[in-house]
Every structure is written in structure tokens, then in C-alpha cells.
Design a protein around this motif. Structure first.
Motif, PDB file in Angstrom:
ATOM      1  N   LYS A 123      15.758   1.147  -4.097  1.00 42.02           N
ATOM      2  CA  LYS A 123      15.022   1.859  -3.417  1.00 42.02           C
ATOM      3  C   LYS A 123      15.114   3.534  -3.541  1.00 42.02           C
ATOM      4  O   LYS A 123      14.660   4.148  -2.919  1.00 42.02           O
ATOM      5  N   SER A 136       7.794   8.979  -0.285  1.00 40.03           N
ATOM      6  CA  SER A 136       8.423   7.844  -0.545  1.00 40.03           C
ATOM      7  C   SER A 136       7.510   6.535  -0.189  1.00 40.03           C
ATOM      8  O   SER A 136       7.588   5.566  -0.812  1.00 40.03           O
ATOM      9  N   PRO A 163       5.763   3.873   2.595  1.00 38.12           N
ATOM     10  CA  PRO A 163       4.830   2.975   1.314  1.00 38.12           C
ATOM     11  C   PRO A 163       3.464   3.470   1.516  1.00 38.12           C
ATOM     12  O   PRO A 163       3.265   3.776   2.728  1.00 38.12           O
ATOM     13  N   TYR A 187       7.781  -1.981 -11.568  1.00 29.30           N
ATOM     14  CA  TYR A 187       7.986  -2.803 -10.943  1.00 29.30           C
ATOM     15  C   TYR A 187       9.575  -3.257 -10.349  1.00 29.30           C
ATOM     16  O   TYR A 187      10.440  -2.841 -11.169  1.00 29.30           O
ATOM     17  N   SER A 188       9.606  -4.126  -9.176  1.00 28.55           N
ATOM     18  CA  SER A 188      11.028  -4.080  -8.775  1.00 28.55           C
ATOM     19  C   SER A 188      11.798  -4.787  -9.794  1.00 28.55           C
ATOM     20  O   SER A 188      11.528  -5.937 -10.353  1.00 28.55           O
ATOM     21  N   SER A 201       0.426  -3.034  -7.286  1.00 37.13           N
ATOM     22  CA  SER A 201       1.529  -2.731  -6.376  1.00 37.13           C
ATOM     23  C   SER A 201       2.926  -2.741  -7.027  1.00 37.13           C
ATOM     24  O   SER A 201       3.254  -3.513  -7.664  1.00 37.13           O
ATOM     25  N   THR A 207       6.351   0.806  -7.677  1.00 35.37           N
ATOM     26  CA  THR A 207       6.612   2.206  -7.272  1.00 35.37           C
ATOM     27  C   THR A 207       6.306   3.128  -8.462  1.00 35.37           C
ATOM     28  O   THR A 207       6.475   2.684  -9.640  1.00 35.37           O
ATOM     29  N   THR A 230       6.974   6.857  -5.379  1.00 37.28           N
ATOM     30  CA  THR A 230       6.040   6.455  -3.972  1.00 37.28           C
ATOM     31  C   THR A 230       5.802   4.905  -4.354  1.00 37.28           C
ATOM     32  O   THR A 230       5.422   4.444  -5.218  1.00 37.28           O
ATOM     33  N   ARG A 231       6.374   3.969  -3.279  1.00 36.64           N
ATOM     34  CA  ARG A 231       5.894   2.603  -3.211  1.00 36.64           C
ATOM     35  C   ARG A 231       4.580   2.507  -2.739  1.00 36.64           C
ATOM     36  O   ARG A 231       4.028   2.871  -1.636  1.00 36.64           O
ATOM     37  N   THR A 265       1.448  -0.443  -2.213  1.00 34.81           N
ATOM     38  CA  THR A 265       1.109  -1.803  -1.830  1.00 34.81           C
ATOM     39  C   THR A 265      -0.480  -1.837  -1.947  1.00 34.81           C
ATOM     40  O   THR A 265      -0.975  -1.001  -1.072  1.00 34.81           O
TER      41      THR A 265
END
Lengths: 116, 110
Positions: free
Chosen positions: A41, B8, B10, B39-40, B84, B86, B104-105, B107
Motif C-alpha cells: 500500500k 491516496s 480510495p 494491479y495488486s 480497479s 492503483t 490513488t486506489r 475501485t
């Protein structure tokens, strides 16, 4: 297009051991490569800039004796995390600068390091 | 002051809406500006680059740059759940010196 191959994609190692991460430019010569670290994060943090044939330039706060960078050829840079500790667990990403283009940053796929 | 700042999040938008992502930077000498999607668990992928003031459009994405205000933004039209991720703003201080914002995340809810 330009491709940067990074290996391994993930690695688990014991505390106190060393881990080597490789970053290769597959179809171009990368005179400059960058190593980033990203904690969960958080943003990418530049660790060091490596130039082929010369010593890497480390960002403030990054221990050069702990994170050894070697850029011995125009297509390969390696990052060795020495005496790894759990706090070194992170996502490490390399990128290469493709000369001749202002947007010439190509990223590797990243390496997830877990130190147990 | 951080070199590159982003909210940041969400940020949550419904499917089909416009997502607006903002970024400010501190160095007036910055030349090149980029938006990456991450992506994560994956590395960033470049989605837009912009070098001069104004708008640049590419499909559903529009990047906007205002050097006087040291501001760069990314608009995503007709947002999809697959958007969706970051979004990282990056600024080239010099050709060999790129700095990233915290991201910036986003969704997008179906």
C-alpha cells in the motif's frame, strides 16, 4: 516493444541469507537500470540507479553494502539482498531506460521477497 | 513537500462513470509526466504520457497537464470494474530520474 525480464518472480528465504534478483533487457541495450522497492500500500521508492560498467548510485537511506547492485553488461543488472532480514520483505521492481525516447522506462514484472 | 503528490483514495465510482485522478508536483523544471496503472502484486504498466500543456486523449483515458499550476490529471471515461487498480502519477525531473506519487486506489463498482 521493449521487454524487461525479471527473475525470480517470488522468493522465500531464511533470515541471514542472501538473495539475488536479475533484471534483463531482452531486445534492447539498457545503459541505465533502476531498482525500486514497494511496501504494501505504498508507492514505488527508488533504491538505486545502476549504470553499465560503473558503480550504482544509491538513494539516501539505502544501504549500499546490503543491497549490492551489479550492472556488468548492457542487458543485465542484478540486485543482491545480503544478510536478509524480515524487514527486507518487499516487492522489488527493476526498470530500464530505453534511450532515444522520453518515455523509455520499461518495468520488469517484479520480485516478491519474503524473509522468514 | 513531496516531489509528487496524489490523493491516496480510495476513490470509488460506479461502473460507467468518469473517474478523475489528480496529481501535483513540486519541481517546475519537470519535463515529462506519466500515468501508470498497477494491479495488486504486479508491476506498473504505462497507460498515458504527456509532455505539453493541455489534454491528451487515448481511448477512454484523457491526461491533462497544467505546468503553470504544476498539476496533472487522468480522466477515465466509462469506467469498468477492470479499471480497479492503483494509479501512479510519475514525473521525470530529468530523463534518468523519474519520481512516483504514492498512488490513488480506484475501485469501480458494478
Amino acid at each position: 516493444g521493449a521487454v524487461v525480464s525479471q527473475h525470480p518472480s517470488w522468493v522465500i528465504c531464511k533470515s541471514g541469507t542472501s538473495v539475488k534478483i536479475e533484471c534483463r533487457s531482452l531486445d534492447f541495450q539498457a545503459t541505465t537500470m533502476f531498482w525500486y522497492r514497494q511496501f504494501p500500500k505504498q508507492s514505488l521508492m527508488l533504491m538505486a540507479t545502476s549504470n553499465e560498467g560503473s558503480k550504482a548510485t544509491y538513494e539516501q537511506g539505502v544501504e549500499k553494502d546490503k543491497f549490492l547492485i551489479n550492472h556488468a553488461s548492457l542487458t543485465l543488472s542484478t540486485l543482491t539482498v545480503t544478510s536478509a532480514h524480515p524487514e527486507d520483505s518487499s516487492f522489488y521492481i527493476c526498470s530500464a531506460l530505453l534511450h532515444g525516447t522520453v518515455s523509455g522506462y520499461t518495468f520488469g514484472s517484479g520480485t516478491r521477497l519474503t524473509v522468514v | 513537500q513531496k516531489e509528487v503528490e496524489q490523493n491516496s483514495g480510495p476513490l470509488s465510482v460506479p461502473e460507467g462513470a468518469i473517474a478523475s485522478l489528480n496529481c501535483t508536483y513540486s519541481d517546475r523544471g519537470s519535463q515529462s509526466f506519466f500515468w501508470y496503472r498497477q494491479y495488486s502484486g504486479k508491476s506498473p504498466e504505462l497507460i498515458m504520457s504527456i509532455y505539453s500543456n493541455g489534454d491528451k486523449e487515448d481511448g477512454r483515458f484523457t491526461a491533462q497537464l497544467n505546468k503553470a499550476s504544476q498539476y496533472v490529471s487522468l480522466l477515465i471515461r466509462d469506467s469498468q470494474p477492470s479499471d480497479s487498480a492503483t494509479y501512479l502519477c510519475a514525473v521525470n525531473l530529468r530523463l534518468s530520474d523519474m519520481r512516483f506519487g504514492a498512488g490513488t486506489r480506484l475501485t469501480v463498482k458494478p
